[in-house]
Scaffold this motif. Structure first.
Motif, mmCIF file in Angstrom:
data_model
loop_
_atom_site.group_PDB
_atom_site.id
_atom_site.type_symbol
_atom_site.label_atom_id
_atom_site.label_comp_id
_atom_site.label_asym_id
_atom_site.label_seq_id
_atom_site.Cartn_x
_atom_site.Cartn_y
_atom_site.Cartn_z
ATOM 1 N N ALA A 95 -5.886 13.827 4.567
ATOM 2 C CA ALA A 95 -6.172 12.614 5.344
ATOM 3 C C ALA A 95 -7.631 12.258 5.118
ATOM 4 O O ALA A 95 -8.495 13.141 5.035
ATOM 5 C CB ALA A 95 -5.902 12.834 6.828
ATOM 6 N N ILE A 96 -7.886 10.969 5.000
ATOM 7 C CA ILE A 96 -9.250 10.455 4.866
ATOM 8 C C ILE A 96 -9.458 9.432 5.970
ATOM 9 O O ILE A 96 -8.668 8.493 6.117
ATOM 10 C CB ILE A 96 -9.495 9.795 3.500
ATOM 11 C CG1 ILE A 96 -9.240 10.797 2.372
ATOM 12 C CG2 ILE A 96 -10.926 9.234 3.424
ATOM 13 C CD1 ILE A 96 -9.243 10.173 0.980
ATOM 14 N N LYS B 121 2.476 22.370 7.806
ATOM 15 C CA LYS B 121 3.681 21.717 8.287
ATOM 16 C C LYS B 121 3.394 20.479 9.121
ATOM 17 O O LYS B 121 4.326 19.838 9.616
ATOM 18 C CB LYS B 121 4.507 22.707 9.107
ATOM 19 C CG LYS B 121 5.023 23.868 8.288
ATOM 20 C CD LYS B 121 5.866 24.784 9.133
ATOM 21 C CE LYS B 121 6.474 25.881 8.286
ATOM 22 N NZ LYS B 121 7.533 26.592 9.003
ATOM 23 N N THR B 122 2.139 20.152 9.302
ATOM 24 C CA THR B 122 1.773 18.966 10.081
ATOM 25 C C THR B 122 0.547 18.331 9.447
ATOM 26 O O THR B 122 -0.204 18.984 8.723
ATOM 27 C CB THR B 122 1.541 19.334 11.563
ATOM 28 O OG1 THR B 122 1.339 18.131 12.318
ATOM 29 C CG2 THR B 122 0.356 20.252 11.746
ATOM 30 N N GLY B 123 0.377 17.044 9.708
ATOM 31 C CA GLY B 123 -0.695 16.291 9.078
ATOM 32 C C GLY B 123 -2.068 16.560 9.668
ATOM 33 O O GLY B 123 -2.207 17.234 10.692
ATOM 34 N N GLU C 31 -6.428 6.898 4.469
ATOM 35 C CA GLU C 31 -5.358 7.393 3.601
ATOM 36 C C GLU C 31 -4.787 8.688 4.154
ATOM 37 O O GLU C 31 -5.500 9.488 4.753
ATOM 38 C CB GLU C 31 -5.932 7.642 2.207
ATOM 39 C CG GLU C 31 -4.949 8.084 1.173
ATOM 40 C CD GLU C 31 -5.602 8.246 -0.192
ATOM 41 O OE1 GLU C 31 -5.191 9.179 -0.905
ATOM 42 O OE2 GLU C 31 -6.507 7.463 -0.539
ATOM 43 N N LYS C 32 -3.492 8.889 3.926
ATOM 44 C CA LYS C 32 -2.809 10.123 4.297
ATOM 45 C C LYS C 32 -1.759 10.404 3.247
ATOM 46 O O LYS C 32 -1.034 9.501 2.818
ATOM 47 C CB LYS C 32 -2.174 9.947 5.682
ATOM 48 C CG LYS C 32 -1.056 10.891 6.001
ATOM 49 C CD LYS C 32 -0.166 10.288 7.056
ATOM 50 C CE LYS C 32 1.263 10.648 7.060
ATOM 51 N NZ LYS C 32 1.843 11.578 6.201
ATOM 52 N N THR C 33 -1.695 11.661 2.818
ATOM 53 C CA THR C 33 -0.656 12.059 1.867
ATOM 54 C C THR C 33 0.009 13.329 2.369
ATOM 55 O O THR C 33 -0.583 14.115 3.103
ATOM 56 C CB THR C 33 -1.219 12.310 0.450
ATOM 57 O OG1 THR C 33 -2.160 13.386 0.506
ATOM 58 C CG2 THR C 33 -1.884 11.067 -0.115
ATOM 59 N N LYS D 129 9.826 22.212 9.608
ATOM 60 C CA LYS D 129 9.235 21.383 8.545
ATOM 61 C C LYS D 129 8.849 22.247 7.346
ATOM 62 O O LYS D 129 8.557 23.432 7.483
ATOM 63 C CB LYS D 129 8.004 20.646 9.063
ATOM 64 C CG LYS D 129 8.305 19.556 10.058
ATOM 65 C CD LYS D 129 7.029 18.823 10.388
ATOM 66 C CE LYS D 129 7.248 17.619 11.250
ATOM 67 N NZ LYS D 129 6.008 16.855 11.419
ATOM 68 N N LYS D 130 8.824 21.599 6.176
ATOM 69 C CA LYS D 130 8.407 22.281 4.964
ATOM 70 C C LYS D 130 6.874 22.302 4.888
ATOM 71 O O LYS D 130 6.210 21.354 5.303
ATOM 72 C CB LYS D 130 8.954 21.551 3.736
ATOM 73 C CG LYS D 130 10.446 21.644 3.563
ATOM 74 C CD LYS D 130 10.925 20.712 2.488
ATOM 75 C CE LYS D 130 10.999 21.421 1.152
ATOM 76 N NZ LYS D 130 11.577 20.550 0.105
ATOM 77 N N THR D 131 6.363 23.374 4.331
ATOM 78 C CA THR D 131 4.930 23.452 4.067
ATOM 79 C C THR D 131 4.644 22.625 2.825
ATOM 80 O O THR D 131 5.262 22.829 1.776
ATOM 81 C CB THR D 131 4.494 24.920 3.846
ATOM 82 O OG1 THR D 131 4.755 25.648 5.046
ATOM 83 C CG2 THR D 131 3.023 25.006 3.500
#
Length: 158
Positions: A28-29, A109-111, A147-149, A21-23
């Motif tokens: 996240a809220i 690389k991860t949420g 929320e998550k971005t 995965k890309k960095t």
């Protein structure tokens, strides 16, 4: 066999390999709603309640931050992350209720959804622990991702 990312082709649990995965910048809220009741909130002065255990909201904020940093120790498939920032906020909604928010940011690389959700959970449990001598009628009502971005997709709840 499964569309779940934490289960391998043989049905065994696995930790997702994020090496390809890309960095990216990820946030996240999470939000928790909590009923404290008038019996507890009426004792607050300037948005804080002081008990024999100390200041309730300040202690809960610190507990939420600590929880974010320990998420990978609590939830087996979570990756240990280098957290860039954590912001825990608590607001009195009315004479009986509060909201707790936890925003977590990283470049990784991860949420960080699980970290934000863990932060609000532990902040609420800390408030419960510190106020239970006054009332056991408290209710942690709703905990959700707001929320998550970053990463594959963004998310925002209604």
């Amino acid at each position: 066999m499964s569309n779940f990312t934490h289960i391998d082709k043989n049905g065994n649990p696995k930790m997702v390999d994020v090496s390809v995965k890309k960095t990216t910048k990820r946030t996240a809220i999470a939000k928790a709603s909590m009923f404290l009741g008038e019996e507890i909130i009426s004792n607050f002065s300037e948005n804080e309640l002081y008990t024999k255990k100390g200041p309730v909201f300040q202690t809960a904020i610190i507990a939420g931050i600590q929880a974010v940093k320990k998420t990978s120790s609590l939830i087996p498939m979570c990756h240990p992350l280098l957290i860039n920032g954590v912001n825990v906020q608590i607001e009195v909604v009315d004479s009986e209720n509060i909201n707790v928010f936890c925003k977590v940011t990283i470049e990784g690389k991860t949420g960080v959804e699980m970290e934000a959700l863990t932060g609000v959970n532990i902040a609420c449990l800390t408030i419960y622990d510190m106020c239970k001598s006054r009332s056991q009628k408290m209710i942690i009502k709703e905990i959700k991702l707001v929320e998550k971005t970053g990463g594959k997709s963004d998310f925002k709840s209604n």
